[in-house]
Structure formats: structure tokens, C-alpha cells
Design a protein around this motif. Structure first.
Motif, PDB file in Angstrom:
ATOM      1  N   ALA A   1       0.839  -1.207   0.000  1.00 17.24           N
ATOM      2  CA  ALA A   1       0.000   0.000   0.000  1.00 17.24           C
ATOM      3  C   ALA A   1       0.868   1.249   0.000  1.00 17.24           C
ATOM      4  N   ALA A   2       1.965   1.217   0.761  1.00 17.36           N
ATOM      5  CA  ALA A   2       2.876   2.368   0.807  1.00 17.36           C
ATOM      6  C   ALA A   2       3.507   2.622  -0.557  1.00 17.36           C
ATOM      7  N   GLY A   3       3.820   1.554  -1.289  1.00 16.75           N
ATOM      8  CA  GLY A   3       4.386   1.715  -2.626  1.00 16.75           C
ATOM      9  C   GLY A   3       3.465   2.494  -3.547  1.00 16.75           C
ATOM     10  N   HIS A   4       2.180   2.202  -3.467  1.00 14.48           N
ATOM     11  CA  HIS A   4       1.211   2.945  -4.286  1.00 14.48           C
ATOM     12  C   HIS A   4       1.135   4.402  -3.831  1.00 14.48           C
ATOM     13  N   LYS A   5       1.201   4.624  -2.528  1.00 14.88           N
ATOM     14  CA  LYS A   5       1.166   5.998  -2.009  1.00 14.88           C
ATOM     15  C   LYS A   5       2.404   6.777  -2.460  1.00 14.88           C
ATOM     16  N   LEU A   6       3.562   6.116  -2.463  1.00 17.06           N
ATOM     17  CA  LEU A   6       4.795   6.778  -2.896  1.00 17.06           C
ATOM     18  C   LEU A   6       4.719   7.212  -4.349  1.00 17.06           C
ATOM     19  N   ARG A   7       4.138   6.352  -5.191  1.00 20.67           N
ATOM     20  CA  ARG A   7       4.058   6.696  -6.624  1.00 20.67           C
ATOM     21  C   ARG A   7       3.211   7.925  -6.873  1.00 20.67           C
ATOM     22  N   THR A   8       2.320   8.247  -5.947  1.00 25.14           N
ATOM     23  CA  THR A   8       1.476   9.434  -6.125  1.00 25.14           C
ATOM     24  C   THR A   8       1.934  10.589  -5.236  1.00 25.14           C
ATOM     25  N   GLY A   9       3.111  10.455  -4.617  1.00 24.97           N
ATOM     26  CA  GLY A   9       3.665  11.549  -3.826  1.00 24.97           C
ATOM     27  C   GLY A   9       3.057  11.724  -2.449  1.00 24.97           C
ATOM     28  N   GLN A  10       2.334  10.738  -1.945  1.00 27.80           N
ATOM     29  CA  GLN A  10       1.722  10.814  -0.616  1.00 27.80           C
ATOM     30  C   GLN A  10       2.720  10.271   0.415  1.00 27.80           C
ATOM     31  N   TYR A  11       3.775  11.046   0.653  1.00 27.55           N
ATOM     32  CA  TYR A  11       4.894  10.584   1.471  1.00 27.55           C
ATOM     33  C   TYR A  11       4.507  10.334   2.926  1.00 27.55           C
ATOM     34  N   SER A  12       3.699  11.176   3.491  1.00 28.58           N
ATOM     35  CA  SER A  12       3.320  11.019   4.894  1.00 28.58           C
ATOM     36  C   SER A  12       2.514   9.732   5.103  1.00 28.58           C
ATOM     37  N   ALA A  13       1.569   9.476   4.207  1.00 29.01           N
ATOM     38  CA  ALA A  13       0.768   8.245   4.309  1.00 29.01           C
ATOM     39  C   ALA A  13       1.659   7.021   4.112  1.00 29.01           C
ATOM     40  N   ALA A  14       2.577   7.085   3.158  1.00 30.83           N
ATOM     41  CA  ALA A  14       3.497   5.973   2.917  1.00 30.83           C
ATOM     42  C   ALA A  14       4.380   5.747   4.131  1.00 30.83           C
ATOM     43  N   GLN A  15       4.885   6.824   4.711  1.00 30.55           N
ATOM     44  CA  GLN A  15       5.740   6.706   5.889  1.00 30.55           C
ATOM     45  C   GLN A  15       4.994   6.007   7.028  1.00 30.55           C
ATOM     46  N   SER A  16       3.752   6.399   7.287  1.00 33.65           N
ATOM     47  CA  SER A  16       2.965   5.783   8.367  1.00 33.65           C
ATOM     48  C   SER A  16       2.786   4.282   8.137  1.00 33.65           C
ATOM     49  N   MET A  17       2.474   3.909   6.901  1.00 32.45           N
ATOM     50  CA  MET A  17       2.271   2.490   6.597  1.00 32.45           C
ATOM     51  C   MET A  17       3.566   1.702   6.733  1.00 32.45           C
ATOM     52  N   LEU A  18       4.660   2.275   6.246  1.00 34.56           N
ATOM     53  CA  LEU A  18       5.946   1.582   6.328  1.00 34.56           C
ATOM     54  C   LEU A  18       6.420   1.461   7.773  1.00 34.56           C
ATOM     55  N   GLU A  19       6.183   2.485   8.578  1.00 34.17           N
ATOM     56  CA  GLU A  19       6.548   2.397   9.991  1.00 34.17           C
ATOM     57  C   GLU A  19       5.763   1.280  10.670  1.00 34.17           C
ATOM     58  N   ALA A  20       4.479   1.173  10.355  1.00 31.62           N
ATOM     59  CA  ALA A  20       3.653   0.099  10.929  1.00 31.62           C
ATOM     60  C   ALA A  20       4.183  -1.264  10.495  1.00 31.62           C
ATOM     61  N   GLY A  21       4.485  -1.425   9.207  1.00 29.67           N
ATOM     62  CA  GLY A  21       5.002  -2.697   8.704  1.00 29.67           C
ATOM     63  C   GLY A  21       6.350  -3.044   9.295  1.00 29.67           C
TER      64      GLY A  21
END
Length: 188
Positions: free
Chosen positions: A121-141
Motif C-alpha cells: 500500500a505504501a508503494g502505491h502511495k509513494l508513486r502518487t507523492g503521498q509521502y506522509s501516508a506511505a511513511q505511516s504504513m511503512l513504519e507500521a510494517g
């Protein structure tokens, strides 16, 4: 809720691993995740672009009809949706509606402690520039320990930091030149 804390995030219901629909879903979508279970069954890795999305959606959908809480089948169903979102003539483009469905399912699985879904899910967020959302998901993972995708989540989080997408901001005093000609003009 059905995920175990260790690396064996496998079962949600008795009988799922002997179900022919679960087996077909696994065979059609078997990626590098869940190798402890899938290697034992002889399933080879299927690259996302090689997934037969129609057959995989049918098989995984049938598996989920019988075992709606089976994490591996839910993950493989999300993978089948991702495969079906790839536009065959334009492999770098994706159907946005299907990608949103896959992201939603991966996000739910992330909340249920499946680290690989946090990573996807974070990978998809990164591709659209949603860095904060990606960071939260990656921290959880990353905090999930040894499960499938925890290491990948930690690695991607480190890449984000190194790329200046979190924790710091890259600043340029001048715009980056696009061609050698632009670079030469900028030096004058």
C-alpha cells in the motif's frame, strides 16, 4: 486479528490449506511472500505481470467465499486486483479504480498486522507523492517484526529517508538543468 506474531501468517480457518480454491488462488498469484507455506506445496513465484488476473480473481474470490478471513487468500486477491489493473498495451499505466481497490484491501490487511500489505500500500502511495501516508504504513510494517514484508517495509522507509522524502527536505538553489545545453547556459 488472525495473523500470528511470527513469520507464519498462514491460517484463519481450519481446512483452508486443503481447499482446492485456496490452492488455485495460491498457484496463480504466488509471489515471494508466504514462501514457507508455498514452497512446501511446490508453487513457483509468479511475477505480478505474469498473473492471469481473470483466473486469479475467480479462484481467489471462490477461496474467500469459503474462507473470508484467510489472510493469504485476501493478500493474493489484492495481488490479483493489482495484476488486473495493469493496462496491457501500456504497462506503466494502471487502471486507477482497480488500484484504489487494491490499496484499500492492502490498507485493511496492514491494519490487521500483515506487514507485506503495509509495504505494498505504501508503494502505491509513494508513486502518487503521498509521502506522509506511505511513511505511516511503512513504519507500521517495519514494527511488525519477522512477518512477511517487515524487512521490506524497514528498507523502503530507509530509502525514503535517504531520498529526502521524510525527515528532511532537499533544497535546490537553482532549478536542475534538463539537458547538457541547459547546464552549459547556466554556467555563463
Amino acid at each position: 486479528p488472525n495473523a500470528r506474531a511470527d513469520a507464519k501468517v498462514l491460517l484463519a480457518a481450519s481446512g483452508a490449506d486443503t481447499d482446492p480454491n485456496v490452492a488455485q488462488c495460491d498457484a496463480l498469484t504466488s509471489g515471494y511472500e508466504f514462501r514457507d507455506a508455498l514452497d512446501a506445496r511446490g508453487y513457483t513465484v509468479v511475477a505480478l505481470e505474469d498473473v492471469d488476473s481473470q483466473a486469479a480473481l475467480a479462484a481467489c474470490g471462490a477461496a474467500l467465499d469459503s474462507y473470508p478471513d484467510h489472510l493469504r487468500s485476501r493478500f493474493h486477491y489484492a495481488r490479483a486486483i493489482e495484476a488486473s489493473a495493469i493496462i496491457s498495451l501500456f504497462p506503466l499505466q494502471e487502471d486507477p479504480e482497480l488500484i484504489q481497490q487494491a490499496i484499500a484491501l492492502h490498507s485493511t490487511l496492514c491494519e490487521e498486522k500483515l506487514a507485506i500489505s503495509c509495504h505494498n500500500a505504501a508503494g502505491h502511495k509513494l508513486r502518487t507523492g503521498q509521502y506522509s501516508a506511505a511513511q505511516s504504513m511503512l513504519e507500521a510494517g517495519c514494527q511488525m517484526g519477522k512477518g512477511p514484508g517487515a524487512g521490506a517495509s524497514c528498507s523502503k522507509l530507509g530509502e525514503m529517508f535517504e531520498d529526502g522524502q521524510i525527515g528532511q527536505k532537499k533544497t535546490w538553489t537553482q532549478p536542475m538543468p534538463f539537458t547538457p545545453w541547459d547546464a552549459a547556459l547556466a554556467r555563463r
